[in-house]
Write a protein that holds these residues in place. Structure first.
Motif, PDB file in Angstrom:
ATOM      1  N   HIS A   1      46.402 -61.709 -14.516  1.00  0.00           N
ATOM      2  CA  HIS A   1      46.061 -61.724 -13.105  1.00  0.00           C
ATOM      3  C   HIS A   1      44.385 -61.345 -12.802  1.00  0.00           C
ATOM      4  CE1 HIS A   1      45.758 -61.282  -8.636  1.00  0.00           C
ATOM      5  NE2 HIS A   1      45.308 -59.869  -9.014  1.00  0.00           N
ATOM      6  N   ASP A   2      43.908 -60.307 -13.346  1.00  0.00           N
ATOM      7  CA  ASP A   2      42.543 -59.981 -13.251  1.00  0.00           C
ATOM      8  C   ASP A   2      41.570 -60.957 -13.802  1.00  0.00           C
ATOM      9  OD1 ASP A   2      43.352 -57.497 -11.573  1.00  0.00           O
ATOM     10  OD2 ASP A   2      43.202 -56.211 -13.311  1.00  0.00           O
ATOM     11  N   THR A   3      42.134 -61.698 -14.855  1.00  0.00           N
ATOM     12  CA  THR A   3      41.279 -62.588 -15.539  1.00  0.00           C
ATOM     13  C   THR A   3      41.608 -63.843 -15.258  1.00  0.00           C
ATOM     14  OG1 THR A   3      42.704 -62.540 -17.426  1.00  0.00           O
ATOM     15  CG2 THR A   3      40.995 -60.892 -17.457  1.00  0.00           C
ATOM     16  N   GLN A   4      42.210 -64.205 -14.309  1.00  0.00           N
ATOM     17  CA  GLN A   4      42.559 -65.504 -13.455  1.00  0.00           C
ATOM     18  C   GLN A   4      43.381 -66.406 -14.304  1.00  0.00           C
ATOM     19  OE1 GLN A   4      41.743 -66.322 -10.245  1.00  0.00           O
ATOM     20  NE2 GLN A   4      41.517 -64.183 -10.241  1.00  0.00           N
ATOM     21  N   LYS A   5      44.295 -65.606 -15.434  1.00  0.00           N
ATOM     22  CA  LYS A   5      45.078 -66.716 -16.084  1.00  0.00           C
ATOM     23  C   LYS A   5      46.193 -67.207 -15.315  1.00  0.00           C
ATOM     24  CE  LYS A   5      43.863 -64.630 -20.233  1.00  0.00           C
ATOM     25  NZ  LYS A   5      44.018 -64.582 -21.876  1.00  0.00           N
ATOM     26  N   PRO A   6      46.729 -68.094 -15.729  1.00  0.00           N
ATOM     27  CA  PRO A   6      47.961 -68.860 -15.074  1.00  0.00           C
ATOM     28  C   PRO A   6      49.180 -68.039 -14.839  1.00  0.00           C
ATOM     29  CG  PRO A   6      47.148 -70.398 -16.553  1.00  0.00           C
ATOM     30  CD  PRO A   6      46.332 -68.948 -16.790  1.00  0.00           C
ATOM     31  N   ILE A   7      49.674 -67.948 -13.780  1.00  0.00           N
ATOM     32  CA  ILE A   7      51.088 -67.294 -13.491  1.00  0.00           C
ATOM     33  C   ILE A   7      51.934 -68.331 -12.829  1.00  0.00           C
ATOM     34  CG2 ILE A   7      52.104 -65.607 -11.919  1.00  0.00           C
ATOM     35  CD1 ILE A   7      49.452 -63.791 -12.038  1.00  0.00           C
ATOM     36  N   PHE A   8      53.162 -68.230 -13.479  1.00  0.00           N
ATOM     37  CA  PHE A   8      54.018 -69.265 -12.913  1.00  0.00           C
ATOM     38  C   PHE A   8      55.277 -68.233 -12.247  1.00  0.00           C
ATOM     39  CE2 PHE A   8      52.089 -71.699 -16.468  1.00  0.00           C
ATOM     40  CZ  PHE A   8      51.227 -72.132 -15.677  1.00  0.00           C
ATOM     41  N   THR A   9      55.817 -68.855 -11.335  1.00  0.00           N
ATOM     42  CA  THR A   9      57.011 -67.991 -10.702  1.00  0.00           C
ATOM     43  C   THR A   9      57.976 -68.913  -9.771  1.00  0.00           C
ATOM     44  OG1 THR A   9      57.768 -66.063  -9.374  1.00  0.00           O
ATOM     45  CG2 THR A   9      55.892 -67.025  -8.520  1.00  0.00           C
ATOM     46  N   ILE A  10      59.161 -68.532 -10.166  1.00  0.00           N
ATOM     47  CA  ILE A  10      60.376 -69.497  -9.383  1.00  0.00           C
ATOM     48  C   ILE A  10      61.386 -68.569  -9.007  1.00  0.00           C
ATOM     49  CG2 ILE A  10      61.342 -70.124 -11.820  1.00  0.00           C
ATOM     50  CD1 ILE A  10      61.532 -73.079 -10.495  1.00  0.00           C
ATOM     51  N   CYS A  11      61.928 -69.111  -7.999  1.00  0.00           N
ATOM     52  CA  CYS A  11      63.161 -68.375  -7.173  1.00  0.00           C
ATOM     53  C   CYS A  11      62.671 -66.888  -6.817  1.00  0.00           C
ATOM     54  CB  CYS A  11      64.117 -68.314  -8.291  1.00  0.00           C
ATOM     55  SG  CYS A  11      66.166 -68.184  -7.641  1.00  0.00           S
ATOM     56  N   HIS A  12      63.581 -65.982  -7.506  1.00  0.00           N
ATOM     57  CA  HIS A  12      63.274 -64.443  -7.245  1.00  0.00           C
ATOM     58  C   HIS A  12      62.275 -63.887  -8.386  1.00  0.00           C
ATOM     59  CE1 HIS A  12      66.972 -64.498  -9.837  1.00  0.00           C
ATOM     60  NE2 HIS A  12      66.566 -63.299 -10.285  1.00  0.00           N
ATOM     61  N   GLY A  13      61.631 -64.600  -9.163  1.00  0.00           N
ATOM     62  CA  GLY A  13      60.699 -64.189 -10.064  1.00  0.00           C
ATOM     63  C   GLY A  13      59.497 -63.454  -9.397  1.00  0.00           C
ATOM     64  N   VAL A  14      59.258 -63.932  -8.366  1.00  0.00           N
ATOM     65  CA  VAL A  14      58.166 -63.078  -7.389  1.00  0.00           C
ATOM     66  C   VAL A  14      58.414 -61.722  -7.223  1.00  0.00           C
ATOM     67  CG1 VAL A  14      59.032 -63.731  -5.238  1.00  0.00           C
ATOM     68  CG2 VAL A  14      56.590 -63.633  -5.524  1.00  0.00           C
ATOM     69  N   GLN A  15      59.531 -61.227  -7.566  1.00  0.00           N
ATOM     70  CA  GLN A  15      59.947 -59.948  -7.305  1.00  0.00           C
ATOM     71  C   GLN A  15      59.200 -59.184  -8.598  1.00  0.00           C
ATOM     72  OE1 GLN A  15      64.133 -60.338  -6.941  1.00  0.00           O
ATOM     73  NE2 GLN A  15      63.924 -59.397  -5.009  1.00  0.00           N
ATOM     74  N   LEU A  17      56.290 -59.856  -9.936  1.00  0.00           N
ATOM     75  CA  LEU A  17      54.710 -60.074  -9.639  1.00  0.00           C
ATOM     76  C   LEU A  17      54.525 -59.083  -8.423  1.00  0.00           C
ATOM     77  CD1 LEU A  17      54.354 -63.891  -9.702  1.00  0.00           C
ATOM     78  CD2 LEU A  17      53.983 -62.355 -11.415  1.00  0.00           C
ATOM     79  N   ILE A  18      55.676 -58.854  -7.420  1.00  0.00           N
ATOM     80  CA  ILE A  18      55.346 -57.800  -6.241  1.00  0.00           C
ATOM     81  C   ILE A  18      55.197 -56.535  -7.003  1.00  0.00           C
ATOM     82  CG2 ILE A  18      56.363 -56.907  -4.414  1.00  0.00           C
ATOM     83  CD1 ILE A  18      57.701 -59.456  -3.774  1.00  0.00           C
ATOM     84  N   ALA A  19      55.949 -56.082  -8.162  1.00  0.00           N
ATOM     85  CA  ALA A  19      55.811 -54.953  -8.432  1.00  0.00           C
ATOM     86  C   ALA A  19      54.596 -54.534  -9.380  1.00  0.00           C
ATOM     87  CB  ALA A  19      57.166 -54.745  -9.792  1.00  0.00           C
ATOM     88  N   VAL A  20      53.856 -55.599  -9.498  1.00  0.00           N
ATOM     89  CA  VAL A  20      52.287 -55.195 -10.025  1.00  0.00           C
ATOM     90  C   VAL A  20      51.532 -55.501  -8.822  1.00  0.00           C
ATOM     91  CG1 VAL A  20      50.783 -56.425 -11.649  1.00  0.00           C
ATOM     92  CG2 VAL A  20      53.062 -56.473 -12.207  1.00  0.00           C
ATOM     93  N   ASP A  21      50.673 -54.404  -8.442  1.00  0.00           N
ATOM     94  CA  ASP A  21      49.973 -54.096  -7.637  1.00  0.00           C
ATOM     95  C   ASP A  21      48.657 -55.152  -7.363  1.00  0.00           C
ATOM     96  OD1 ASP A  21      49.157 -52.888  -5.028  1.00  0.00           O
ATOM     97  OD2 ASP A  21      47.419 -52.033  -6.288  1.00  0.00           O
ATOM     98  N   GLY A  22      48.714 -55.812  -6.394  1.00  0.00           N
ATOM     99  CA  GLY A  22      47.804 -56.997  -6.080  1.00  0.00           C
ATOM    100  C   GLY A  22      47.811 -58.237  -6.500  1.00  0.00           C
ATOM    101  N   VAL A  23      49.081 -58.662  -7.370  1.00  0.00           N
ATOM    102  CA  VAL A  23      49.113 -59.805  -7.721  1.00  0.00           C
ATOM    103  C   VAL A  23      49.656 -61.044  -6.700  1.00  0.00           C
ATOM    104  CG1 VAL A  23      50.408 -61.227  -9.396  1.00  0.00           C
ATOM    105  CG2 VAL A  23      49.766 -59.245 -10.187  1.00  0.00           C
ATOM    106  N   VAL A  24      50.116 -60.559  -5.803  1.00  0.00           N
ATOM    107  CA  VAL A  24      50.535 -61.584  -4.725  1.00  0.00           C
ATOM    108  C   VAL A  24      49.522 -61.180  -3.323  1.00  0.00           C
ATOM    109  CG1 VAL A  24      52.505 -61.986  -2.966  1.00  0.00           C
ATOM    110  CG2 VAL A  24      53.111 -61.361  -5.568  1.00  0.00           C
TER     111      VAL A  24
END
Length: 87
Positions: A1-15, A17-24
């Motif tokens: 996230h900090d280095t602007q690498k691609p992040i792909f999330t589908i369905c409830h996978g965003v949960q 990402l939410i657990a990692v502070d600042g990603v969302v």
């Protein structure tokens, strides 16, 4: 996230990402509708996509669920800089 690498999330996978502070935080994200409150609490903006759409915000690609796989994969490949050519 900090280095602007691609992040792909589908369905409830965003949960995850939410657990990692600042990603969302500050991102627009499509996900399963049940995740809307969590996305909002994490500082993101929930996008109510159609079942066949994907959404790109910078290097993050998101979609609601498996019915969006074609659009999701297409957008993921674009973010990765992949070009598919058919002979």
């Amino acid at each position: 996230h900090d280095t602007q690498k691609p992040i792909f999330t589908i369905c409830h996978g965003v949960q995850i990402l939410i657990a990692v502070d600042g990603v969302v935080r500050g991102k627009k994200v499509g996900a399963l509708a049940a995740c809307e409150p969590e996305v909002t609490l994490a500082g993101g903006t929930y996008i109510d996509l159609s079942p066949t759409e994907a959404y790109v915000d910078g290097t993050m690609v998101s979609a609601k669920g498996w019915t969006a796989l074609a659009a999701f994969i297409r957008e993921c490949l674009k973010v990765l800089g992949t070009e598919i050519r058919h002979p």
